[in-house]
Design an enzyme around this catalytic site. Structure first.
Site, PDB file in Angstrom:
ATOM      1  N   ASP A  40       1.007  -1.100  -0.034  1.00  0.00           N
ATOM      2  CA  ASP A  40       0.082   0.010  -0.105  1.00  0.00           C
ATOM      3  C   ASP A  40       0.831   1.298  -0.241  1.00  0.00           C
ATOM      4  O   ASP A  40       2.131   1.177   0.184  1.00  0.00           O
ATOM      5  CB  ASP A  40      -1.070  -0.063   1.204  1.00  0.00           C
ATOM      6  CG  ASP A  40      -1.562   1.280   1.444  1.00  0.00           C
ATOM      7  OD1 ASP A  40      -2.386   1.648   0.676  1.00  0.00           O
ATOM      8  OD2 ASP A  40      -1.533   1.980   2.565  1.00  0.00           O
TER       9      ASP A  40
ATOM     10  N   ASP B 168       0.145   4.985   1.067  1.00  0.00           N
ATOM     11  CA  ASP B 168      -0.250   6.051   2.406  1.00  0.00           C
ATOM     12  C   ASP B 168      -0.376   5.654   3.529  1.00  0.00           C
ATOM     13  O   ASP B 168      -1.004   4.566   3.715  1.00  0.00           O
ATOM     14  CB  ASP B 168      -1.851   6.875   1.976  1.00  0.00           C
ATOM     15  CG  ASP B 168      -1.849   7.627   0.479  1.00  0.00           C
ATOM     16  OD1 ASP B 168      -0.668   8.369   0.357  1.00  0.00           O
ATOM     17  OD2 ASP B 168      -2.458   7.424  -0.299  1.00  0.00           O
TER      18      ASP B 168
END
Length: 237
Positions: A69, A71
């Protein structure tokens, strides 16, 4: 004179009541509450792992596809999201549905994002192994993007290991990361959110949690380890 005396009397009563209430509140909130050794030693029953232990668990395994991922996992990107909310929807989350925000976020605002040290260590380890690196984000896709370049430069990822960022979007009715994990045959997925771990599990692969920084604008903070997944120590920064 009587009215003045009466008024002063009322004010004294009000002030006295305020002082009493303040004193009671102060008494319930001591300045130095202290702490005992049992409180200091208390730990949640979480499956903690280090980057070295993850690397050791992959000994003798051939190179594979690895997913991250973005953020709060590899980038502390709250600065861009904070600015986006102030500019496009002060006091609400409506900016997350505004294409104008994503155009800015995906095309320059990551220059203000801070690479996380845990991501540096993880990515360097996987590059040494010869693994292929994928980034799958819940950000909305835009016609152009500079996120791939920022990630490659910040984490020193060679072209042979780097793949363009996949913008899966954030549909409330579907976790689209699952289909990308399957399509790219990713074997390990790292993320900070519950949805990252559940996506990995539903895809039948190993999901490893990275801690979200406590000052992230993405609230509430998730309960790391709630699914029994591995959680990387000291990974909040």
């Amino acid at each position: 004179m009587r009215k003045l005396t009466r008024t002063l009397g009322v004010l004294c009563l009000v002030f006295g009541a305020y002082q009493a209430a303040f004193a009671a509140t102060s008494a319930s909130l001591p300045l130095w509450p202290g702490v005992n050794s049992a409180q200091l030693a208390a730990q949640a029953p979480v499956h903690w792992v280090s980057v070295a232990q993850i690397e050791n668990s992959l000994t003798d395994r051939p190179p594979m596809a690895i997913g991250f991922d973005i953020d709060d996992t590899v980038l502390f990107s709250s600065a861009g999201f904070w600015r986006g909310q102030k500019e496009f929807s002060p006091g609400s989350q409506a900016y997350l549905s505004n294409p104008a925000f994503w155009e800015k976020m995906n095309n320059g605002w990551d220059e203000f994002s801070i690479p996380k040290e845990v991501a540096r260590s993880l990515i360097a380890m996987h590059v040494r192994r010869g693994d292929s690196i994928y980034f799958i984000t819940g950000r909305s896709p835009t016609k152009t993007e500079t996120v791939s370049r920022v990630l490659q430069e910040n984490f020193l990822i060679p072209a042979s290991s780097m793949n363009p960022v996949i913008f899966a979007g954030d549909r409330p009715d579907q976790n689209t990361k699952i289909q990308w994990i399957k399509e790219k045959d990713i074997r390990i997925f790292y993320g900070d959110a519950d949805a990252d771990i559940t996506a990995a599990r539903e895809a039948g692969i190993r999901g490893i949690r990275i801690l979200r920084a406590s000052n992230s604008t993405y609230r509430p903070l998730p309960q790391a380890g709630k699914f029994g997944e591995e959680v990387i120590v000291n990974s909040e920064y």
